[in-house]
Structure formats: structure tokens, C-alpha cells
Design an enzyme around this catalytic site. Structure first.
Site, PDB file in Angstrom:
ATOM      1  N   ASP A  54       0.797  -1.117   0.031  1.00  0.00           N
ATOM      2  CA  ASP A  54      -0.051   0.039  -0.031  1.00  0.00           C
ATOM      3  C   ASP A  54       0.781   1.339   0.023  1.00  0.00           C
ATOM      4  O   ASP A  54       1.973   1.298   0.504  1.00  0.00           O
ATOM      5  CB  ASP A  54      -0.908   0.081   1.223  1.00  0.00           C
ATOM      6  CG  ASP A  54      -2.103  -0.872   1.398  1.00  0.00           C
ATOM      7  OD1 ASP A  54      -1.945  -1.790   0.298  1.00  0.00           O
ATOM      8  OD2 ASP A  54      -2.838  -0.783   2.110  1.00  0.00           O
ATOM      9  N   HIS A 109      -5.044   9.458  -0.163  1.00  0.00           N
ATOM     10  CA  HIS A 109      -5.102   8.638   0.988  1.00  0.00           C
ATOM     11  C   HIS A 109      -6.053   9.199   2.072  1.00  0.00           C
ATOM     12  O   HIS A 109      -5.700   9.422   3.363  1.00  0.00           O
ATOM     13  CB  HIS A 109      -3.707   8.737   1.718  1.00  0.00           C
ATOM     14  CG  HIS A 109      -3.593   7.293   2.537  1.00  0.00           C
ATOM     15  ND1 HIS A 109      -3.588   7.209   3.739  1.00  0.00           N
ATOM     16  CD2 HIS A 109      -3.122   5.945   2.157  1.00  0.00           C
ATOM     17  CE1 HIS A 109      -3.462   6.257   4.369  1.00  0.00           C
ATOM     18  NE2 HIS A 109      -2.967   5.422   3.259  1.00  0.00           N
ATOM     19  N   HIS A 199       3.764  -2.581   3.096  1.00  0.00           N
ATOM     20  CA  HIS A 199       3.722  -1.228   2.457  1.00  0.00           C
ATOM     21  C   HIS A 199       4.966  -1.159   1.708  1.00  0.00           C
ATOM     22  O   HIS A 199       5.881  -1.272   2.294  1.00  0.00           O
ATOM     23  CB  HIS A 199       3.559  -0.111   3.633  1.00  0.00           C
ATOM     24  CG  HIS A 199       2.164  -0.285   4.435  1.00  0.00           C
ATOM     25  ND1 HIS A 199       1.897  -1.200   5.278  1.00  0.00           N
ATOM     26  CD2 HIS A 199       1.085   0.612   4.333  1.00  0.00           C
ATOM     27  CE1 HIS A 199       0.512  -0.947   5.752  1.00  0.00           C
ATOM     28  NE2 HIS A 199       0.069  -0.140   4.857  1.00  0.00           N
TER      29      HIS A 199
HETATM   30 ZN   LIG Z   1      -2.725   3.107   3.455  1.00  0.00          ZN
END
Ligand SMILES: [Zn+2]
Length: 236
Positions: A54, A109, A199
Site C-alpha cells: 500500500d 489517502h 507497505h
Molecule cells: Zn494506506
């Protein structure tokens, strides 16, 4: 004995209950995987998992992860933001060219259920437009930032052709978790159909790539395949 049920009636009642329970149980068994239209694991018999990343692309961390995936010849899913995709379009192109899947993580985001619905819609659509206009790519998966969503957002996303995807293993790598902790979390919990949350954009120290250097060969040794989320869900 007017208030007592006959044996035959009791037998009929328990047969009816058994039918009812058998109808309800499969729905309940699915419920842990499917909460409304939100997917957190594919479950199933296929010994496969999906690595997901992500918040990227990141100019240094994403290419490092892409190189690692390419070394093992495996594909992953990147839930990108519009802010970073517009900053590093060449990395998005590299992800597409490498056979990876791109998912929508909103343009900037935002926590979709904490903003007005109109803002939530435009955040999803802005990333969708960016991917279509610049890369002729239609994302099919939405991962709401922070895992925060509501029914209205899910319905809107579904209408746009999106599946809403969370995760079943959280590496907590965004919190600068050590490589050995990330590795243990994955190896000790992995099951068929898992969607693993990582991430590729972490502010400050990130041990994601270091952990994957151990996690990927270990899972391959355990007989797991690595596939994209859409492949895992059988929608590709
Ligand atoms: Zn995120």
C-alpha cells in the site's frame, strides 16, 4: 396431554431444525471471509497467497521490492495513491509491465468514511481516472485507507466495478516493525488464500524488503504460490 408434543411432532421439529441449521451454517462459514462486499481472504483449497503493498509508489523502496519480486518471478498487488502515482508514473508503468496488479488506494489517502460522501466518491474516481488516462489501466480493487469504509462507499465502489479488499495478515510494517517480527507474523499465521498487507511507502525506516527476502523463499518452500489478488479471487 394437550401441552406436550407427541414424539412424531418432536421428530418433525428436529428434522426441520436440522434443515434450517444446514441452510444457515454455510452462510455463517462464509461470513468471516465476506463481510458484506468486503474481502479479506480468498480462503479455499488453493495453496496460494497474495502479497499486497500500500501507499506507493516510493522512488527507492518500490523499485527494491519490484526487483525482489522479479528475482523470484512472482506477482503482487500494489494499492497506489494518486499523489504518488502522479509523482512516479515510471514506477507505475514498471509495475504494469512486470505483470503486477494495481489497486485503488484513493487519490490522496483519505479515510473514506470520515469525509463527506461526495469527497469519498471523487477520491476514488480521481485515482480511477488517473490510471485510465495515463496508463489505460482499469483497477478492479479498492483498498480503503486505514481499512475504513461503510456500506454506502462499498456500494459505490461495487457499482464502479470494484471489489473492496482488506487483508487477512497484517505485517504492521508501517510501524517500523523489525524484519524478524514481520517474517514471524507471516510464517506463523499463513493459510491458503491469505491476503498479506505490506507497505512500499513507509516514512522513515522500513524492513519490508528485508523481511521479504526471508518470507518469499520460506513460503515457496512450504509450497505456496504467490499470485495477484484478482488471481487469488479467480476474477482474472
Ligand atoms: Zn494506506
Amino acid at each position: 396431554m394437550p401441552h406436550s408434543m407427541s414424539f412424531a411432532n418432536k421428530a418433525r421439529l428436529s428434522a426441520a431444525l436440522a434443515v434450517l441449521i444446514s441452510l444457515v451454517l454455510p452462510v455463517r462459514a462464509l461470513a468471516w471471509q465476506w463481510s458484506g462486499n468486503v474481502i479479506s481472504s480468498a480462503g479455499g483449497r488453493r495453496k496460494a497467497v497474495a502479497l499486497t503493498f500500500d501507499d506507493g509508489p516510493h522512488p527507492v523502496k518500490t523499485p527494491e521490492i519490484l526487483e525482489l519480486l522479479s528475482d523470484y518471478g512472482i506477482h503482487a498487488t500494489f494499492f497506489v495513491t494518486g499523489d504518488n502515482a502522479s509523482r512516479y508514473p515510471e514506477i507505475i508503468q514498471q509495475e504494469i509491465d512486470g505483470g503486477h496488479e494495481i489497486g485503488n488506494h484513493t487519490y490522496s489517502h483519505v479515510f473514506l468514511k470520515k469525509v463527506p460522501f461526495e469527497t469519498a466518491k471523487s477520491e476514488i474516481c480521481a485515482l480511477d481516472d488517473l490510471m485510465l488516462e495515463n496508463f489505460e489501466y482499469k483497477p478492479k480493487l479498492l483498498r480503503p485507507p486505514g481499512g475504513l469504509y461503510n456500506d454506502k462507499i462499498c456500494r459505490f465502489a461495487n457499482d464502479l466495478g470494484y471489489e473492496v479488499v482488506l487483508w487477512s495478515i497484517d505485517t504492521k510494517d508501517w510501524a517500523h516493525t523489525s524484519a524478524s517480527e514481520i517474517t514471524d507474523t507471516v510464517i506463523n499465521n499463513v493459510k491458503n488464500g491469505d491476503i498479506i498487507l505490506c507497505h512500499d511507502f513507509v516514512g522513515g525506516a522500513s524492513y519490508t524488503a528485508a523481511a521479504l527476502r526471508t518470507v518469499i523463499p520460506k513460503l515457496l518452500d512450504m509450497g505456496f504460490e504467490f499470485v495477484t489478488v484478482s488471481e487469488l479471487l479467480g476474477t482474472e
